[in-house]
Each structure stands twice: as structure tokens, then as C-alpha cells.
Design a protein around this motif. Structure first.
Motif, PDB file in Angstrom:
ATOM      1  N   PHE A  37       0.827  -1.201   0.000  1.00 35.95           N
ATOM      2  CA  PHE A  37       0.000   0.000   0.000  1.00 35.95           C
ATOM      3  C   PHE A  37       0.867   1.259   0.000  1.00 35.95           C
ATOM      4  O   PHE A  37       1.721   1.447   0.866  1.00 35.95           O
ATOM      5  CB  PHE A  37      -0.918  -0.001   1.232  1.00 35.95           C
ATOM      6  N   GLY A  38       0.637   2.131  -1.001  1.00 34.79           N
ATOM      7  CA  GLY A  38       1.394   3.378  -1.074  1.00 34.79           C
ATOM      8  C   GLY A  38       0.917   4.239  -2.223  1.00 34.79           C
ATOM      9  O   GLY A  38       0.509   3.729  -3.271  1.00 34.79           O
ATOM     10  N   THR A  97       2.328  -5.428   6.724  1.00 31.25           N
ATOM     11  CA  THR A  97       1.129  -4.611   6.584  1.00 31.25           C
ATOM     12  C   THR A  97       0.269  -4.695   7.834  1.00 31.25           C
ATOM     13  O   THR A  97       0.230  -5.740   8.504  1.00 31.25           O
ATOM     14  CB  THR A  97       0.322  -5.077   5.350  1.00 31.25           C
ATOM     15  N   PRO A  98      -0.431  -3.625   8.209  1.00 33.83           N
ATOM     16  CA  PRO A  98      -1.337  -3.713   9.359  1.00 33.83           C
ATOM     17  C   PRO A  98      -2.521  -4.625   9.045  1.00 33.83           C
ATOM     18  O   PRO A  98      -3.015  -4.635   7.911  1.00 33.83           O
ATOM     19  CB  PRO A  98      -1.789  -2.267   9.579  1.00 33.83           C
ATOM     20  N   PRO A  99      -2.984  -5.392  10.032  1.00 34.50           N
ATOM     21  CA  PRO A  99      -4.052  -6.379   9.785  1.00 34.50           C
ATOM     22  C   PRO A  99      -5.449  -5.768   9.829  1.00 34.50           C
ATOM     23  O   PRO A  99      -6.380  -6.342  10.390  1.00 34.50           O
ATOM     24  CB  PRO A  99      -3.841  -7.370  10.933  1.00 34.50           C
ATOM     25  N   VAL A 100      -5.596  -4.602   9.227  1.00 35.54           N
ATOM     26  CA  VAL A 100      -6.876  -3.873   9.217  1.00 35.54           C
ATOM     27  C   VAL A 100      -7.102  -3.318   7.812  1.00 35.54           C
ATOM     28  O   VAL A 100      -6.354  -3.617   6.892  1.00 35.54           O
ATOM     29  CB  VAL A 100      -6.877  -2.736  10.271  1.00 35.54           C
ATOM     30  N   PHE A 101      -8.129  -2.500   7.647  1.00 35.42           N
ATOM     31  CA  PHE A 101      -8.455  -1.876   6.361  1.00 35.42           C
ATOM     32  C   PHE A 101      -8.769  -2.912   5.285  1.00 35.42           C
ATOM     33  O   PHE A 101      -8.433  -2.736   4.119  1.00 35.42           O
ATOM     34  CB  PHE A 101      -7.328  -0.949   5.881  1.00 35.42           C
ATOM     35  N   ASP A 102      -9.388  -4.031   5.679  1.00 38.17           N
ATOM     36  CA  ASP A 102      -9.779  -5.032   4.691  1.00 38.17           C
ATOM     37  C   ASP A 102     -11.246  -5.399   4.900  1.00 38.17           C
ATOM     38  O   ASP A 102     -11.963  -4.724   5.652  1.00 38.17           O
ATOM     39  CB  ASP A 102      -8.863  -6.266   4.755  1.00 38.17           C
ATOM     40  N   LYS A 138     -10.343 -10.707   4.831  1.00 38.85           N
ATOM     41  CA  LYS A 138      -9.228 -10.514   5.765  1.00 38.85           C
ATOM     42  C   LYS A 138      -7.865 -10.594   5.062  1.00 38.85           C
ATOM     43  O   LYS A 138      -6.921 -11.206   5.564  1.00 38.85           O
ATOM     44  CB  LYS A 138      -9.287 -11.557   6.903  1.00 38.85           C
ATOM     45  N   ARG A 139      -7.777  -9.991   3.884  1.00 42.63           N
ATOM     46  CA  ARG A 139      -6.530 -10.099   3.122  1.00 42.63           C
ATOM     47  C   ARG A 139      -5.342  -9.481   3.862  1.00 42.63           C
ATOM     48  O   ARG A 139      -4.222 -10.006   3.788  1.00 42.63           O
ATOM     49  CB  ARG A 139      -6.699  -9.456   1.748  1.00 42.63           C
ATOM     50  N   ASN A 140      -5.534  -8.364   4.553  1.00 43.02           N
ATOM     51  CA  ASN A 140      -4.423  -7.729   5.255  1.00 43.02           C
ATOM     52  C   ASN A 140      -4.041  -8.489   6.520  1.00 43.02           C
ATOM     53  O   ASN A 140      -2.848  -8.609   6.843  1.00 43.02           O
ATOM     54  CB  ASN A 140      -4.768  -6.277   5.582  1.00 43.02           C
ATOM     55  N   ALA A 141      -5.029  -8.997   7.246  1.00 43.21           N
ATOM     56  CA  ALA A 141      -4.727  -9.812   8.422  1.00 43.21           C
ATOM     57  C   ALA A 141      -3.972 -11.080   8.010  1.00 43.21           C
ATOM     58  O   ALA A 141      -3.007 -11.483   8.662  1.00 43.21           O
ATOM     59  CB  ALA A 141      -6.019 -10.173   9.159  1.00 43.21           C
ATOM     60  N   ASP A 158      -3.851  -8.400  21.900  1.00 37.65           N
ATOM     61  CA  ASP A 158      -4.890  -7.457  21.521  1.00 37.65           C
ATOM     62  C   ASP A 158      -4.814  -7.139  20.031  1.00 37.65           C
ATOM     63  O   ASP A 158      -3.912  -7.570  19.329  1.00 37.65           O
ATOM     64  CB  ASP A 158      -4.750  -6.168  22.335  1.00 37.65           C
ATOM     65  N   GLY A 159      -5.775  -6.338  19.564  1.00 36.74           N
ATOM     66  CA  GLY A 159      -5.779  -5.910  18.173  1.00 36.74           C
ATOM     67  C   GLY A 159      -6.506  -6.881  17.265  1.00 36.74           C
ATOM     68  O   GLY A 159      -7.050  -7.899  17.687  1.00 36.74           O
ATOM     69  N   ASP A 160      -6.486  -6.574  15.959  1.00 36.33           N
ATOM     70  CA  ASP A 160      -7.287  -7.300  14.978  1.00 36.33           C
ATOM     71  C   ASP A 160      -6.539  -8.408  14.251  1.00 36.33           C
ATOM     72  O   ASP A 160      -7.119  -9.094  13.423  1.00 36.33           O
ATOM     73  CB  ASP A 160      -7.826  -6.310  13.933  1.00 36.33           C
TER      74      ASP A 160
END
Length: 354
Positions: free
Chosen positions: A106-107, A184-189, A193-196, A244-246
Motif C-alpha cells: 500500500f502506497g 502490513t497492518p491487519p486492518v483496512f480489509d 481478511k486479506r491484510n490480516a 490485543d488488536g485485529d
């Protein structure tokens, strides 16, 4: 130190009085790391310095900031990155190839959100290894979402959202290997759950490098990863918290409990800690210990993980408490902890003796 326009960070660095950069430099001057990885530092996507890193070192680190002493890093490395590198194929399914969603990482431009390495000791550039080009589908037992990407996209999509590096640093008679990544952060999907899933697999790639996995082939065609007797440190904003977190918790847990990782620093009494984190009030309930948080959302995302064969002296997280004279380095003019004050992450450090 990233902006949507290519070259914008360098333009900001031409002025010696950017208050945010001054605070970041003061933290580095106060902590005085011998080796430092800076995440999200824009530079050319194919690697190298467009002048931004040199300017930061000269105009900010090389000048006293907030009563701290200047520090010099004669050895610097700006690796190539997948961020903002457009894929040949539509990745997000909207019918066209556009940035940032159709990049290998992502950029908004090639080099956006890259990372750099600074060192007081020589970086052995000729021996740096990278797995920037490794395809996601090449990772055994990968978690790539079934049916989300087209067959063409699957055949070309890289695993590393930035880069996975093995960087040797010569410290006296020793060679210390830096294993660097910024998954990559495991969010914004979505439901896929492609980023996770990608975050999980980028962490698995770190394990494969440590394990000297036979299936690994680096960008120069060399097989395997790190040799069994090597001394190393894993560095990076891994965007993963074991409690914690996604994200998917298994991969970060396996990394922290890896037999070649110094257990006490990864998950024992010597985990990097701060006093200031306990004053944070994240909007979500958290199970983890506030003293171990490295991000203002109340998560432990940033890691310095030495190998088990190193001699560790101490560790820490730069997060001054409310009575500390340096507290202003992480707050805005109203005393609030905001990303705009400097960073939403906190510096993590581990001292080792060679």
C-alpha cells in the motif's frame, strides 16, 4: 515521515525548524542507539537516498535538538520497497490499476512508507539479502484469501508489503545480522481478511529466515536464510500484538516463543517497558500490559528481538511519564499524545554486549 506526494518529505527537511522532525531527532539523540531502523521514511522506491535521509542526519540529528547532543550515523541504508509499486493487475477488483490499492504494498507512490537503517558501525552492503520479490503464493501453507484475487494477480503478487531484509553489520570482530521488516497492518480489509492474512504470512517469512528454510530463495537466487550460529536481531513495526488488536495471533506468538529468540526480551521479565504508557487511555479495552505498549492505540506493535545467543543488558520503550522533563517530545502544544506531535509509535530499544 511519509506524505502522499513523492519528494514532499525531502522538501520539508530542507528547513531546519520543522517542530515534528525536531522532536523525533531529539528522541534519537536522547536514546543514542548505535543501530536504528526508522519505519515510514519516504525515499526512492528502487532504493537509495534522494537526499531526505542525508538531510535528516545533517540538519536535525547533526544539530542539538531540545537540549540533546548531536549524533552522527556515518552508515546508512535505504532499501528498495514494494510500497507504491504498481502491480500489473487489478488487485482490489474495481476494474482498473490505480495506486495505492493496486500496489504490491500500500502506497501513493513508489517509496511511500519505506524504511531506512542508520548505523554507527559499517553495514556490509555487498552481503545484504532481500526477499522483496518472493511471491505470496510461494510461502508454504500460506493464508492467501481464496477467490479474492484473480488468477493473474495471484501469480504475481509479492508477499512482503515493504521488504524483508537480512543486513549484516560489522561490530569490531563480530557480525550482527539485522532481520528487518514492516508487515502490513491487519486492518483496512473486508470479510476476506486479506491484510490480516498477509500480516500473518509476513511474520511467517521472518520465522523462515531465522529457520534457514530450504524453500527460501532470495532476490539474488541464493537459497536458505540465516545460518544456525549467527547472532541476529529482528527489528520492525510488526503490526502485531499477541494479546490485543485485529491480527491473527498465532504467527506473532510463534515468533516471540521461537527457540532462537531471547525469550526474556520477547515475552519475559526483560520485555521493553516504559513508565509513560500507563497514562494512556485507549478507546478499546485491552488485555495487554500498558508498560509494554509501543503504540498510542494501546498495542505492542514494535519489536527489537535479539537472538538467544546474545548477551542482553537491558531494554526499554521511550515513553516518558507525566513528571518526566522529556514528556513534551511525545505530546503536542496542549500536552496531548497525538500522531501529529511526532509519531503514533514509541521507540523500542535493547542494549546488547558483544
Amino acid at each position: 515521515m511519509s506524505l502522499p506526494e513523492a519528494g514532499a518529505i525531502r522538501q520539508q527537511l530542507l528547513a531546519p525548524d520543522n517542530p515534528r522532525f525536531s522532536k523525533l531527532a531529539a528522541i534519537i539523540q536522547n536514546q543514542r542507539p548505535d543501530i536504528l531502523m526508522l519505519c515510514e521514511f519516504d525515499h526512492p522506491g528502487n532504493g537509495g537516498d534522494d537526499g531526505a535521509l542525508a538531510d535528516f542526519c545533517h540538519r536535525y540529528l547533526g544539530v542539538a535538538q531540545h537540549d540533546q547532543q548531536p549524533i552522527d550515523y556515518p552508515y546508512r541504508y535505504c532499501p528498495p520497497t514494494n510500497t507504491g509499486l504498481a502491480s500489473e493487475y487489478d488487485l482490489d477488483g474495481d476494474g482498473e490499476v490505480t495506486l495505492p490499492n493496486d500496489a504490491h504494498g500500500f502506497g501513493e507512490h513508489h517509496g511511500h512508507f519505506g524504511f531506512v537503517i542508520l548505523s554507527r558501525f559499517p553495514i556490509v552492503l555487498d552481503s545484504v539479502r532481500s526477499w522483496q520479490h518472493l511471491l505470496w503464493q510461494s510461502l508454504p501453507d500460506n493464508q492467501m484469501p481464496v477467490g479474492y484475487y484473480s488468477e493473474a494477480a495471484v501469480s504475481t503478487l509479492r508477499l512482503s508489503s515493504k521488504n524483508h531484509l537480512l543486513v549484516p553489520v560489522k561490530v569490531g570482530d563480530e557480525v550482527l545480522h539485522l532481520i528487518c521488516a514492516h508487515p502490513t497492518p491487519p486492518v483496512f480489509d473486508g470479510d476476506e481478511k486479506r491484510n490480516a492474512r498477509r500480516n500473518h504470512d509476513e511474520l511467517k517469512l521472518l520465522q523462515a529466515i531465522i529457520d534457514d528454510a530450504a524453500y527460501l530463495v532470495d532476490d539474488n537466487g541464493h537459497q536458505g536464510g540465516l545460518k544456525a550460529d549467527s547472532k541476529f536481531v529482528v527489528l520492525g513495526d510488526l503490526n502485531a500484538d499477541r494479546q490485543d488488536g485485529d491480527g491473527m495471533k498465532s504467527a506473532i506468538s510463534e515468533l516471540l516463543f521461537h527457540p532462537r529468540i531471547y525469550r526474556s526480551v520477547a515475552s519475559g521479565r526483560m520485555t521493553p517497558k516504559s513508565l509513560g504508557g500507563r497514562f494512556l487511555r485507549p478507546w478499546q479495552a485491552r488485555k495487554g500490559r500498558a508498560s509494554e505498549w509501543t503504540h498510542i492505540s494501546g498495542l505492542r506493535l514494535d519489536y527489537v528481538l535479539p537472538s538467544a545467543n546474545l548477551n542482553v543488558l537491558q531494554s526499554g520503550v521511550f515513553w516518558p511519564d507525566k513528571k518526566d522533563a522529556l514528556r513534551h517530545l511525545i505530546t503536542d502544544e496542549r500536552g496531548r499524545e497525538r500522531p501529529q506531535a511526532g509519531s503514533d509509535h514509541r521507540m523500542v530499544s535493547v542494549d546488547i554486549a558483544l
